[in-house]
Write an enzyme that holds these catalytic residues in place. Structure first.
Site, short mmCIF file in Angstrom:
data_model
loop_
_atom_site.label_atom_id
_atom_site.label_comp_id
_atom_site.label_asym_id
_atom_site.label_seq_id
_atom_site.Cartn_x
_atom_site.Cartn_y
_atom_site.Cartn_z
N ASP A 28 0.82 -1.22 0.00
CA ASP A 28 0.00 0.00 0.00
C ASP A 28 0.85 1.27 0.00
O ASP A 28 0.35 2.36 0.23
CB ASP A 28 -0.96 0.00 1.20
CG ASP A 28 -0.25 -0.01 2.55
OD1 ASP A 28 1.00 0.04 2.57
OD2 ASP A 28 -0.94 -0.06 3.58
N GLU B 107 1.32 4.27 7.27
CA GLU B 107 0.29 3.81 6.34
C GLU B 107 -0.26 5.00 5.54
O GLU B 107 -0.02 6.16 5.89
CB GLU B 107 -0.84 3.14 7.14
CG GLU B 107 -0.41 1.87 7.90
CD GLU B 107 -0.23 0.66 6.98
OE1 GLU B 107 0.19 0.82 5.83
OE2 GLU B 107 -0.52 -0.46 7.45
#
Ligand code: F6R
Length: 258
Positions: free
Chosen positions: A134, A141
């Site tokens: 990702d 993140e």
């Protein structure tokens, strides 16, 4: 930012590993930032095979799970010790990581203390990085502030699924981590990202040729004055400027180090 495309994972490990070896040999007290996961394992093997001394070095961790007991085999401190540093002469007290074994409310102070420690060590000479599917680096993140410092983050479902292979059951993967922030990572003097295999082609393209955006945290490397991205052909498959990167590396003058 310099993108180096090599034929395969072994060549990527050798190239990145030699950068670490050069830092370990040339600095009187090198501070080396280490990553976990699968990507750096070949790099660590390469460094170990060179027999370089870590006697005057410090090693610093990028990130750590929250909630695993001290010494848990999948804690990142334990992973790095077992897979790498145990075979070196690094004094045990010079492996540093964020203290995640404090009560939850004390974690922010422990994170701030880790940032202070990195500064007190004189900063990180070279920080090895992998990239998540990702686009994360460390455990920053998507959505991570580009200026963030070391702090607690919640893992995405994608990252927990990616890391389930290291645990008995997917439910055992911790939800929370402490990670160096993107701003903390940018403080290192040299960022060295390694990515191999087709699964890394999309995040590498987004990081290297996409917009600088919290949506792809690794794109923050575009802001660093000395970032080296080492990829094999499979991970380079979606790079629009691949032929330019190959040509640049082929014609690199001997006086221009990585
Ligand atoms: C771990 C870390 C992560 C990994 C990334 C890629 O310390 O920093 O960002 O580098 O999740 O993991 P692998 O290499 O297993 O694909």
């Amino acid at each position: 930012m310099e993108v180096v495309i090599v034929p395969n994972a072994q060549a990527a490990a050798a190239l990145a590993g030699q950068i670490l070896v050069d830092v370990l040999r040339s600095h009187p007290a090198p501070v080396v930032g280490l990553a976990t996961g699968s990507s750096p394992l070949g790099v660590y093997r390469y460094v170990l095979d060179r027999g370089v001394s870590w006697a005057h070095a410090s090693a610093v961790l990028l990130d750590e799970y929250v909630g695993l007991p001290p010494g848990h085999p999948e804690s990142y401190r334990e992973f790095i010790r077992r897979e790498f540093l145990e075979e070196t002469d690094l004094p045990a007290e010079r492996l540093h990581g964020p203290d995640v074994h404090v009560p939850g409310p004390e974690l922010p102070a422990a994170c701030a203390a880790y940032d202070r420690l990195l500064a007190d060590l004189g900063g990180v000479d070279v920080q090895l990085l992998g990239i998540g599917s990702d686009g994360h680096i460390g455990f920053n993140e998507p959505g991570s502030s580009l200026g963030s410092r070391t702090r607690v983050k919640t893992l995405t479902a994608t990252t927990r699924a990616d890391n389930a292979r290291f645990f008995d059951s997917p439910d055992d993967v911790p939800r929370h981590v402490v990670t160096q922030g993107l701003g903390t990572i940018l403080d290192a003097r040299h960022l060295l990202l390694i990515a191999t295999g087709a699964a890394k082609a999309a995040p590498i393209a987004a990081a290297v040729e996409g917009q600088v955006s919290a949506f792809c945290p690794a794109s923050v490397l575009q802001l660093h004055a000395h970032a080296t991205i080492v990829v094999d052909e499979a991970a380079a498959a979606r790079l629009e400027l691949a032929e330019y990167y190959r040509d640049t590396y082929r014609n690199k003058p001997p006086w221009q180090p990585l």
